[in-house]
Each structure stands twice: as structure tokens, then as C-alpha cells.
Write an enzyme that holds these catalytic residues in place. Structure first.
Site, PDB file in Angstrom:
ATOM      1  N   LYS A 272       1.275   4.241  -2.897  1.00  0.00           N
ATOM      2  CA  LYS A 272       1.040   5.664  -2.673  1.00  0.00           C
ATOM      3  C   LYS A 272       2.287   6.488  -2.981  1.00  0.00           C
ATOM      4  O   LYS A 272       2.193   7.642  -3.414  1.00  0.00           O
ATOM      5  CB  LYS A 272       0.554   5.909  -1.246  1.00  0.00           C
TER       6      LYS A 272
ATOM      7  N   TYR B 259       0.829  -1.209   0.000  1.00  0.00           N
ATOM      8  CA  TYR B 259       0.000   0.000   0.000  1.00  0.00           C
ATOM      9  C   TYR B 259       0.861   1.256   0.000  1.00  0.00           C
ATOM     10  O   TYR B 259       0.666   2.163  -0.820  1.00  0.00           O
ATOM     11  CB  TYR B 259      -0.935   0.009   1.209  1.00  0.00           C
TER      12      TYR B 259
END
Length: 265
Positions: free
Chosen positions: A158, A154
Site C-alpha cells: 500500500k 500488505y
């Protein structure tokens, strides 16, 4: 179509069934944008009902934007309509150690956060560049500045989006198309439940940001054509510190927040 709609134009908001995405759509509606909202959950229809009450036209589509086919389906539904603002917010999280994760879920995070997002931006952005006008808001994260132990994929996704947004903004600087990136910190949404992180310190933190406040900051930045905005002074401080802190230390700090069982330790 009412006067609000004529003034605002059309905004496309992805991941708009709840959380920051829904609040971004609400900000758009309150400024008079008609809406095309999409998410991979049935709740997108309930969101549409609530947003129509503001007084704008709202079209909803339940679609999997982690796939090329899903993005093509969204674009086909849009047809030849002029998109004035694209708020690319769809995203997925995933907790636990990377080697313990189901790779299908890993792939889903990458395909949702990166592949589907950049494909949609390219499809819509090309039309904006041809017209010489348009606004793009990408939901990145302060997580992109921090090696995310127990959230590695994750945070990595990002980091990609944060970097991508700055590069794309520079490429489009003389075209009339603006690119902004919203970088929130932990926010009070369903994210942590979906990412299986409720047993972590960050998952149980009761001082998360209000998604409505986060969305308003991002919306304002998009409307002003600002390049990037970090929501919340604590998050701004965290980003500033991340820029001068060695990566191994950041990874160790993140472990304390995101390691399974850390909430009780």
C-alpha cells in the site's frame, strides 16, 4: 441503453464482488455509469445482478487480476470500448509474521496489489491519455504510512500504491486524465477474515468504517479530480501523526493491533 448510461459512460471496477469495491461500483451506477466489474470470486455475478437493478448495463468477469494473463483477459473483454473511469480496487491482505507466511500467499498479495494493478492502469491509462480524458481511482490505504508489523507485505504494497498514485498524477497533470487515491483505514469488510486476522485487535475492532461511506468519499474525490482522500477523521489524524512519528514507534504501535492473539491480550 437508458439515459443514465449515456450520461455516465463506462466505469471499470476491480475487486467489485464485495466490500469497498462493490460500493464503489454502486456509486458509479447511481451516477449513471455503465459497469464492467471484475473479481477473482464467483460472487462477482451476484454483485452484477444487484447492480443491474439500479438501471445501468453491467458486465461481470471472474478473473485473477494478480496475473498478467488475467489483466490481458479483462482488457480483451473490454475490446475497443472507451473507459471513462477506472477504479483499481482489487487487493489482498495477509496477516502473521513475514517469516511464518507461505511465500505463495506473499507473492499473491504483491502480484494482486502491485503488479496486476499497475499493469491494468498502464493498459487503460494509455488509451485515456490518447483521448485526453479519463478518471483513475486507486484504492491505497493509510497502512501505506505505517510500517506494518505482522502485516509487513500488505502495508508495504500500500505504501507503493500511495506513492505511485502521486507520481502518476503529476505525470498526467496536463493530459486531461486525473489520478486519485483513496486511503481508507480499517473497514468493515471480509478483508480481515481473508487475511487470517480475526484473532487480532484490529480484526475484532467493532468500530471499523462502513464500506459504503468509504466508497462514497473515494468516488466523490475521483469525480472532483482530487489527488488524495483519507476516509474518516480518525484516519486523517492517524496519517498526520504518522508523518511526524519515528518509524520504529509506528511499527511497535502496529504490532499491538496486528500481532496474532492480540485480541485477547
Amino acid at each position: 441503453m437508458n439515459s443514465k448510461s449515456v450520461d455516465g459512460g463506462l466505469a471499470v471496477v476491480t475487486g467489485a464482488s464485495s466490500g469497498i469495491g462493490y460500493e464503489l461500483a454502486r456509486c458509479c451506477a447511481q451516477k449513471g455509469f455503465d459497469l464492467f466489474i471484475a473479481a477473482d470470486e464467483p460472487g462477482i455475478e451476484d454483485a452484477a445482478v444487484q447492480l443491474r437493478a439500479i438501471g445501468v448495463q453491467v458486465e461481470a468477469l471472474q478473473v485473477d487480476l494478480s496475473t498478467i494473463q488475467g489483466v490481458d483477459q479483462l482488457c480483451a473483454a473490454l475490446g475497443n470500448r472507451k473507459v471513462d473511469a477506472l477504479l483499481a480496487n482489487a487487493g489482498r491482505g495477509l496477516g502473521h509474521g513475514f517469516l511464518d507466511q507461505d511465500f505463495k500467499q506473499v507473492r499473491h498479495v504483491i502480484d494482486t496489489n502491485i503488479t496486476g494493478t499497475v499493469y491494468l492502469i498502464q493498459k487503460v491509462g494509455r488509451d485515456m491519455r490518447t483521448r485526453g480524458e479519463g478518471k483513475i481511482l486507486i484504492t491505497g490505504s493509510i497502512a501505506g504510512f505505517i510500517p506494518g508489523s505482522f502485516q509487513a507485505v500488505y502495508n508495504g504494497s500500500k505504501a507503493f500504491l500511495d506513492s505511485f498514485s502521486f507520481a502518476l498524477r503529476n505525470e498526467l497533470k496536463d493530459t486531461g486524465v486525473t489520478v486519485s487515491v483513496l486511503m481508507p483505514g480499517p473497514t468493515d469488510t471480509e478483508f480481515f477474515a481473508r487475511a487470517d486476522m480475526l484473532d487480532t485487535q484490529v480484526g475484532q475492532d467493532d468500530k471499523k468504517s462502513d464500506p459504503a461511506d468509504v466508497a462514497q468519499v473515494g468516488f466523490n474525490a475521483m469525480m472532483a479530480g482530487e489527488g488524495d482522500v483519507v476516509a474518516g477523521w480518525k484516519n486523517k489524524l492517524q496519517v498526520a501523526l504518522a508523518n511526524v512519528t519515528p518509524a520504529p514507534i509506528l511499527a511497535s504501535q502496529h504490532r499491538k493491533m496486528a500481532e496474532p492473539g492480540s485480541a485477547s491480550s
